[in-house]
Each structure stands twice: as structure tokens, then as C-alpha cells.
Design a protein around this motif. Structure first.
Motif, PDB file in Angstrom:
ATOM      1  N   UNK A   1       0.812  -1.225   0.000  1.00 62.64           N
ATOM      2  CA  UNK A   1       0.000   0.000   0.000  1.00 62.64           C
ATOM      3  C   UNK A   1       0.845   1.273   0.000  1.00 62.64           C
TER       4      UNK A   1
ATOM      5  N   UNK B   1      -0.198   2.294   4.153  1.00 66.60           N
ATOM      6  CA  UNK B   1      -0.611   1.095   4.905  1.00 66.60           C
ATOM      7  C   UNK B   1      -1.547   1.488   6.057  1.00 66.60           C
ATOM      8  N   UNK B   2      -2.585   0.689   6.252  1.00 67.04           N
ATOM      9  CA  UNK B   2      -3.643   1.027   7.200  1.00 67.04           C
ATOM     10  C   UNK B   2      -3.259   0.591   8.615  1.00 67.04           C
ATOM     11  N   UNK B   3      -3.560   1.423   9.589  1.00 70.75           N
ATOM     12  CA  UNK B   3      -3.325   1.058  10.992  1.00 70.75           C
ATOM     13  C   UNK B   3      -4.488   0.208  11.493  1.00 70.75           C
ATOM     14  N   UNK B   4      -4.174  -0.914  12.127  1.00 73.61           N
ATOM     15  CA  UNK B   4      -5.229  -1.792  12.646  1.00 73.61           C
ATOM     16  C   UNK B   4      -5.018  -1.948  14.154  1.00 73.61           C
ATOM     17  N   UNK B   5      -5.525  -1.042  14.958  1.00 76.17           N
ATOM     18  CA  UNK B   5      -5.344  -1.168  16.413  1.00 76.17           C
ATOM     19  C   UNK B   5      -5.977  -2.463  16.914  1.00 76.17           C
ATOM     20  N   UNK B   6      -5.311  -3.119  17.838  1.00 73.43           N
ATOM     21  CA  UNK B   6      -5.906  -4.303  18.458  1.00 73.43           C
ATOM     22  C   UNK B   6      -5.572  -5.605  17.747  1.00 73.43           C
ATOM     23  N   UNK B   7      -4.981  -5.542  16.538  1.00 71.48           N
ATOM     24  CA  UNK B   7      -4.548  -6.766  15.855  1.00 71.48           C
ATOM     25  C   UNK B   7      -3.026  -6.696  15.760  1.00 71.48           C
TER      26      UNK B   7
ATOM     27  N   UNK C   1      -0.076 -11.751  14.663  1.00 75.53           N
ATOM     28  CA  UNK C   1      -1.383 -12.399  14.475  1.00 75.53           C
ATOM     29  C   UNK C   1      -1.803 -12.328  13.011  1.00 75.53           C
ATOM     30  N   UNK C   2      -1.658 -11.129  12.427  1.00 78.89           N
ATOM     31  CA  UNK C   2      -2.062 -10.969  11.029  1.00 78.89           C
ATOM     32  C   UNK C   2      -1.196 -11.831  10.108  1.00 78.89           C
TER      33      UNK C   2
ATOM     34  N   UNK D   1      -0.795  -3.757  14.162  1.00 76.99           N
ATOM     35  CA  UNK D   1      -0.421  -3.553  12.766  1.00 76.99           C
ATOM     36  C   UNK D   1      -0.346  -2.060  12.427  1.00 76.99           C
ATOM     37  N   UNK D   2       0.828  -1.606  12.132  1.00 76.43           N
ATOM     38  CA  UNK D   2       1.091  -0.221  11.679  1.00 76.43           C
ATOM     39  C   UNK D   2       0.724   0.880  12.669  1.00 76.43           C
TER      40      UNK D   2
ATOM     41  N   UNK E   1       5.335  -3.567   5.220  1.00 79.51           N
ATOM     42  CA  UNK E   1       4.737  -4.123   4.002  1.00 79.51           C
ATOM     43  C   UNK E   1       5.695  -5.133   3.356  1.00 79.51           C
TER      44      UNK E   1
ATOM     45  N   UNK F   1      -9.870  -0.589   6.491  1.00 75.66           N
ATOM     46  CA  UNK F   1      -9.232  -1.641   7.281  1.00 75.66           C
ATOM     47  C   UNK F   1      -9.662  -3.016   6.781  1.00 75.66           C
TER      48      UNK F   1
ATOM     49  N   UNK G   1      -7.773  -3.781   3.677  1.00 77.92           N
ATOM     50  CA  UNK G   1      -6.364  -4.069   3.992  1.00 77.92           C
ATOM     51  C   UNK G   1      -6.209  -5.525   4.436  1.00 77.92           C
TER      52      UNK G   1
ATOM     53  N   UNK H   1      -4.570  -9.052   2.639  1.00 76.48           N
ATOM     54  CA  UNK H   1      -3.626  -9.931   3.333  1.00 76.48           C
ATOM     55  C   UNK H   1      -4.267 -11.300   3.560  1.00 76.48           C
TER      56      UNK H   1
ATOM     57  N   UNK I   1     -12.456  -9.895  13.144  1.00 72.23           N
ATOM     58  CA  UNK I   1     -11.168  -9.514  13.739  1.00 72.23           C
ATOM     59  C   UNK I   1     -11.203  -8.066  14.210  1.00 72.23           C
ATOM     60  N   UNK I   2     -11.765  -7.191  13.379  1.00 68.74           N
ATOM     61  CA  UNK I   2     -11.778  -5.770  13.720  1.00 68.74           C
ATOM     62  C   UNK I   2     -12.721  -5.485  14.887  1.00 68.74           C
TER      63      UNK I   2
ATOM     64  N   UNK J   1     -10.955  -6.721  17.918  1.00 71.76           N
ATOM     65  CA  UNK J   1      -9.841  -5.833  18.268  1.00 71.76           C
ATOM     66  C   UNK J   1     -10.350  -4.578  18.974  1.00 71.76           C
ATOM     67  N   UNK J   2     -11.470  -4.067  18.489  1.00 72.52           N
ATOM     68  CA  UNK J   2     -12.077  -2.865  19.084  1.00 72.52           C
ATOM     69  C   UNK J   2     -12.383  -3.120  20.563  1.00 72.52           C
TER      70      UNK J   2
ATOM     71  N   UNK K   1     -11.219  -5.668  22.402  1.00 76.31           N
ATOM     72  CA  UNK K   1     -10.098  -6.245  23.138  1.00 76.31           C
ATOM     73  C   UNK K   1      -9.197  -5.197  23.788  1.00 76.31           C
TER      74      UNK K   1
ATOM     75  N   UNK L   1      -3.810 -17.730  19.125  1.00 76.10           N
ATOM     76  CA  UNK L   1      -2.783 -16.853  18.551  1.00 76.10           C
ATOM     77  C   UNK L   1      -2.685 -15.527  19.286  1.00 76.10           C
TER      78      UNK L   1
END
Lengths: 249, 450
Positions: A84, A87-93, A97-98, A142-143, A155, B393, B396, B400, B410-411, B414-415, B417, B449
């Protein structure tokens, strides 16, 4: 590897891509250059399956299959990877894990069992070292809170672990300082192989100083107006895009 | 005309008079009969409840929450433990390891199920009825001093009716090395459990407490009030895991008074109940700090209301608040957060945030942050969001290799968690995590995981 024929794409009823033709063979690196608004990002988004684009004509065949028919995740599992621009931020993951979810999705897609936890960790740590990243990154979200350079490096880390066949790199050099650009380029170069192809979408020539393309295509106003070898990029650096746009018009 | 006795003929005032009449038969069995101050307090509370009835949506602080469902029923308190049918195996699944546990069954302390071995002698942990018998003077000093029954009629209702509760007193400078769990269970249909808890941490003491509310699958009413007194430079963490049955009504109020330099942290997990309302009120003294964390998850037709109030009464106090809600199906979540900065409370530092995630078109979030600032040199911020999952998101994650449904799960996970991860007691963390996972589609969220 990838064959694009007369591809036309609309965004909100406006035609953005006006008949793209492109042949990419295994192991080749193609640079797509062009001014802002020429349709570069649209091309990379359409190939990776992002929503909001309407294909109105033409085709994109990837390894003999209709790429445009596949859901984004199926394309990814079949080996298409989009790096990307933002790249997108993914809070909590967490990163790890990804990576695990992604790698196991690919394995499942190909009828393979889940990766062994120890083997996975060994693989990931090896790639992390290669990209001169801190192992702590793996356990961060993630990010989230990453600098521009860290995001791009992340990435490339994903790319190194997922081992795609076709890598589409969208403005990878944007937001990178020279040191980060070097590390990212070295990462990409280490992934070059006779079976892996790259499409590098970029506005500037400077990325191509580090990753030497086999072919350069100039996209202007939704069409490829000129194709050539690596030397074309240098010519563009010299003369800008306007002479080509005038030629096309 | 409706026939007398039919449901449609009910009016709220009838419900109240039925409760009031019922009270006369129950009153002699309530604890503290020999204590004139308590009798007077209960009489006053009963009079207030009889006059006001249950809160109405006409009241500003109840405008999003209609409790008329409670009025249609007559919930009855148990007078003792007799007849309570406790499934010991089921109960065990809620008990934490490595904690002192005090179990309340249908509003009564059960010595049989409680675990208090090894408690330091200087610490008092007992049922409220026992405390009223053994330490009436101490109880009198604290009961009703943090919770103001004029505030709303559920507090009055609780004061009049409470049958038992938890009494904890940690003396000065003592640090409790294990948490105390208050396990509040209701086993009967149409039962009512009205409990009053008092937690006192004297100067420089430290304690962690966990309130767990659970019930068997039936309609019942929990009306619990917890008063917490945090002494000078003392540190109290209070967790509340509200996992009531999906047909239950839950009212729970936590009222906290902090002394100078005291610290208080609250983690409020509001998961259960058909209709659940929690009030958390904190009074901050000079340079004290409080942190209020909340996570509410609503599915089906649940209505979950959280109401917080932070009173900055003196200078230099710090408050941090983050409440997150995930609402699916036809669930409704309510957040009302008030921060009041008194004229005297200069240098107040306060942040309040409420974030809501709506998973369905029929889900609803009502959020109302309120800042009332009477001082002129303060730092106060608040923010609110109500939204859906971010499409960028999702794409994205798809790019992947993750399919769309898994990406959404997952999202969502995560929110939520982020709040679960704030729980530092391992056994509790794992239970809260389990509760989150059973409430939302977990396909794609691999526990191994995490």
C-alpha cells in the motif's frame, strides 16, 4: 503471469482507465510511471480488488485465470500482493497475528496444513532481521503508531513471509527518507526471483535507482502512452511528463 | 375497560404500592432491626421510593432508559438462603483462582460457597448482615455517605430493601496481595437481589476487588449499590463483570469517595441483562486520580446504559475515562458521562472518551458527554464517536488473504479487546475474554494466537 487487455475502468461514472494493455512475464519488473491523476493508483487498486471501481471492459488474466472475478482475499491467496501507498493502521490486531492468519489462509487455500508454530516463529524472525527491524514490531498492533518508513518496511516484511508471485507496489517510495528507501529497496531486491514479478507504480524515478526495472510504461490520461526500457525513466526525469501528454493528445 | 388484575390495568403507582405493601411483610426479616439509625434510614428511603416510584424517562438522567418493564413485574426478595438451588458446578465456573471469594446467593451471604482462608487478620471481609451485627458503629460511619439516596429512587429502593452485601475494610498501609471477588448470583425466577456493599481502604492501603454478577437463565432483578472509600494516598481497583442472564434487569451503582492523593481505577464490563444500568460516581479530592474504563456489548434486544459522573471538587485531580460499546442486532447502548469541575478545582486534568461500534442497521447508540466547568484554569477534553467498521481496514485485511467476514470479526474483536487487555489479573482477563468471544461471531478470531 499477468495479461491485461484493453482494460477500461470507471469511478463514479467517470472513465479513469481508457484501455490498458500490459503483458507481464515471470521474473520481470515493470515500472508504471505517470503524472498525478493519470490512473496509476486506480490500476493497482483494480488489480488487487479494492471496491469502488467499475470495470466496464477488457480483461486481466492472472496465471490463466480471470483475476477480476476473484474476491480480494482470493487474489491474495493466489499470490497477488499489494504493497500500500498508505498502509492502514489496525489497532488491536498484532502484526504477528495478522502474519499468521495470512500465511495460514494461503496454506489452506492450497490444501496444506497450518504452519507449525515454531517453524513460523523462526521464519518470521529471520525475515525481521533481514529488514533490520526490531522484533518488538511483531507484537505491536499492525502499523499503529509506526513512522512512514516503518510502515513501508512492514509491508515488505509481509511480502517476504507470504512469498507472493505478483507484487504490486503502489508509490512505495512516497514518504521515505533515503535510508528507509535503501532498506526497502534491498528488501525488494532480495525477493527478486525468476518466478516472481513486480509492478512498481511510482511518480518519481528515484525508486528506480535502487530497483532496476526491465520495462517502464508511462501512463497518461488513462492510457499507456509510451513503453521502453529502464532508460525511459531517466528521460522522464529529465524532460518531465508534459511532452508525452502532448504527444498523446 | 380492562378487567381488574389484567396486565393492561397496571399503572406504575399500583406497582409501587404493591412493593410498599410487600415491604411490610419483609421488613422484620431485614438485617439491622436493632439499629435505630438504620431503621430511620430505611424508613426515609421507603418514603422516598413510595413518593417517586422507579425513575422515569422524563428525568434527564433516565431519558434514554425506560424501566417500565420492571414496573410490570413484582420481584420478590428471598428472606434467607433456604430454598436457593445453587448449581455448584455452574458457580465454580465463575469463581476466580487465587482470590478471596465472597458469594451472595439471591442477596444473602453464603459461608458455604465463600473462600476466605488465609485472609490477613487485620483485614475485615464479611457479609453486610454480619457487619451490622458485629461492627454497627463502623457501618454507620460509611453507609449512605458516598451514595446519596436523594439522587434517584433506585438508591432509595436499595437502601430500603437491602438484605445483605459485602463489607470490606482494609486497614492503613496494608497491601492486599490477592484480589477479593464478590460473586453475586441469582437463581430464581422473579427473584430480587438487593445488596449493599461497602469497601473501605484506609490511608495508603491497596486493594483490588472484583464484582461479578451472574444469574441462571430467568427474569429477575438485581439492585446493587457499592460504596467505596479510598483513603489518603490509598489505591483501589474495582472490576465489575456484569454477566446477568439475558432476561434479567440489572441496576448497579458504584459511588466512590477519594481522599487526597488517592487513586481509583474502575473497569466496567457490561455484557448481560435485558436491561442493565450502571451508575459510577466519583468524588475527587486534592491531587487524586481516577481512571474509568468501560466496555458494553449489546446483542439481540439488550438495553445497556452506563452513566458516569466525575466530580472534581479540589485542585490538581486527574481523571481519565474511556468507554467503548459494540452493539449488534436491535441492541441499544447508552452512555452518559458528566464531568463537573468545581470553582475550587483549579489545574484539573480530565479526559473523557466514548466510542461506539454499530454492527447492524437496527442497533442504536445514544451518547451524551457533558462537561460542566466552574474553574478557569483547567485542561478538559472529551470526544465521542459512533460508527461502523472502517472499510479501508477491511480491504487491507482482505489484501492480506483474510476473507471479509473474518476481517469484520477480527476488527470487532480488536475494538473490544483494547478494554479486555487492560485487565491485569490473569484469571479475570481470561474470563472476560471468553465472555466477549461468546457474544460475537468468533469465526476467524483464533484464541490460541492472541
Amino acid at each position: 503471469m499477468l495479461s491485461i487487455k484493453n482494460l477500461t475502468v470507471n469511478v463514479n461514472d467517470k472513465q479513469i482507465l481508457k484501455g490498458i494493455n500490459l503483458e507481464i512475464k515471470p521474473g520481470e519488473i515493470h515500472a508504471i510511471m505517470g503524472p498525478n491523476g493519470s490512473g496509476k493508483s486506480t490500476l493497482s487498486h483494480v488489480l488487487s480488488g479494492k471496491g469502488g471501481y467499475t470495470v466496464t471492459g477488457g480483461s486481466a488474466t492472472y496465471q490463466g485465470k480471470d483475476l477480476l472475478e476473484m474476491a480480494p482475499e482470493i487474489r491474495a491467496r493466489e499470490g497477488v500482493f499489494l504493497a500500500f501507498q498508505y498502509p492502514v493502521e489496525i489497532p488491536g490486531v498484532s502484526n504477528i497475528y495478522l502474519l499468521k492468519a495470512a500465511l495460514n489462509s494461503i496454506r489452506k487455500h492450497h490444501g496444506q496444513p497450518e504452519v507449525d508454530a515454531m517453524d513460523f516463529l523462526t521464519l518470521v524472525k529471520e525475515k525481521v532481521r533481514l529488514l533490520e527491524m526490531d522484533e518488538k514490531f511483531l507484537y505491536r498492533a499492525v502499523n499503529e503508531g509506526f513512522s512512514g518508513g516503518e510502515k513501508k518496511r512492514n509491508e515488505i516484511l509481509q511480502m517476504a513471509i507470504l512469498e507472493p508471485k505478483l507484487c504490486i507496489m503502489d508509490e512505495t517510495d512516497s514518504g521515505l527518507d533515503i535510508d528507509a528507501l535503501k532498506i526497502v529497496s534491498e528488501g525488494v531486491n532480495s525477493l527478486r526471483s525468476p518466478e516472481r514479478s513486480f509492478v512498481m507504480v511510482t511518480h518519481y524515478q528515484r525508486l528506480l535507482d535502487y530497483i532496476k526495472p526491465d520495462f517502464v510504461h508511462v501512463l497518461a490520461n488513462g492510457q499507456i502512452v509510451k513503453s521502453g526500457g529502464a532508460e525511459l525513466a531517466l528521460e522522464l526525469e529529465d524532460k518531465g511528463y508534459s511532452w508525452l501528454e502532448e504527444e498523446a493528445a | 375497560m380492562n378487567a381488574p388484575g389484567s396486565l393492561a390495568a397496571y399503572t406504575p403507582s399500583m406497582a409501587i404500592s404493591r412493593y410498599a405493601a410487600e415491604y411490610q411483610t419483609i421488613a422484620p426479616a431485614l438485617p439491622g432491626q436493632n439499629l435505630p439509625w438504620l431503621q430511620a434510614l430505611r424508613a426515609e428511603a421507603l418514603a422516598q421510593f413510595s413518593a417517586q416510584g422507579f425513575p422515569s424517562p422524563r428525568e434527564e438522567e433516565w431519558r434514554y432508559t425506560n424501566v417500565s418493564g420492571i414496573k410490570k413485574k413484582l420481584f420478590l426478595p428471598s428472606l434467607d438462603l433456604a430454598g436457593s438451588d445453587v448449581d455448584a458446578e455452574w458457580l465454580k465456573s465463575y469463581k476466580l483462582e487465587d482470590a478471596w471469594i465472597l458469594v451472595l446467593v439471591n442477596g444473602h451471604f453464603s459461608a458455604e460457597f465463600s473462600v476466605l482462608d488465609g485472609l490477613p487478620e487485620a483485614v475485615t471481609v464479611m457479609g453486610m448482615a454480619d457487619a451490622l451485627a458485629k461492627q454497627p458503629g463502623t457501618v454507620e460511619k460509611y453507609l449512605g455517605k458516598a451514595a446519596d439516596q436523594a439522587e434517584h429512587s433506585f438508591i432509595a429502593f436499595n437502601t430500603a430493601w437491602f438484605t445483605d452485601g459485602l463489607f470490606v475494610h482494609v486497614p492503613a498501609k496494608l497491601v492486599l496481595d490477592k484480589p477479593i471477588q464478590l460473586l453475586h448470583i441469582v437463581t430464581g425466577s422473579d427473584a430480587m437481589a438487593t445488596t449493599r456493599n461497602i469497601i473501605i481502604a484506609d490511608d495508603m492501603a491497596e486493594a483490588k476487588l472484583i464484582e461479578t454478577y451472574v444469574g441462571k437463565d430467568s427474569a429477575y432483578l438485581t439492585a446493587a449499590v457499592t460504596e467505596v472509600f479510598v483513603g489518603l494516598n490509598a489505591d483501589v481497583t474495582l472490576y465489575k463483570l456484569q454477566s446477568e442472564s439475558e432476561k434479567a434487569y440489572h441496576f448497579g451503582g458504584s459511588y466512590i469517595k477519594q481522599a487526597r492523593d488517592a487513586r481509583f481505577t474502575h473497569h466496567n464490563f457490561a455484557f448481560g441483562g435485558l436491561l442493565a444500568r450502571s451508575d459510577i460516581h466519583v468524588d475527587l479530592d486534592h491531587a487524586s486520580e481516577c481512571e474509568l474504563n468501560g466496555l458494553y456489548l449489546g446483542v439481540k434486544r439488550q438495553h445497556i446504559d452506563n452513566h458516569t459522573r466525575i466530580n472534581h471538587l479540589k485542585p490538581y485531580a486527574v481523571s481519565r475515562e474511556l468507554y467503548k460499546g459494540v452493539l449488534d442486532d436491535r441492541a441499544r447502548g447508552v452512555f452518559q458521562g458528566r464531568v463537573i469541575v468545581a470553582e475550587d478545582a483549579q489545574k484539573t486534568d480530565s479526559q473523557m472518551n466514548n466510542r461506539n461500534l454499530l454492527l447492524s442497521d437496527d442497533a442504536e447508540a445514544d451518547t451524551k458527554p457533558q462537561l460542566e466547568i466552574y474553574a478557569d484554569d483547567v485542561k478538559c477534553a472529551h470526544g465521542v464517536t459512533v460508527g461502523q467498521l472502517d472499510e479501508k481496514s477491511i480491504f487491507y485485511l482482505q489484501s492480506r488473504c483474510v476473507d471479509e467476514e473474518t476481517a469484520r470479526n477480527m476488527l470487532t474483536f480488536a475494538f473490544a479487546n483494547e478494554m479486555v487487555d487492560k485487565v491485569k489479573i490473569k484469571g479475570l482477563h481470561d474470563r472476560v475474554l471468553e465472555q466477549v468471544l461468546v457474544r460475537f461471531p468468533q469465526q476467524g478470531v483464533n484464541k490460541e494466537w492472541l
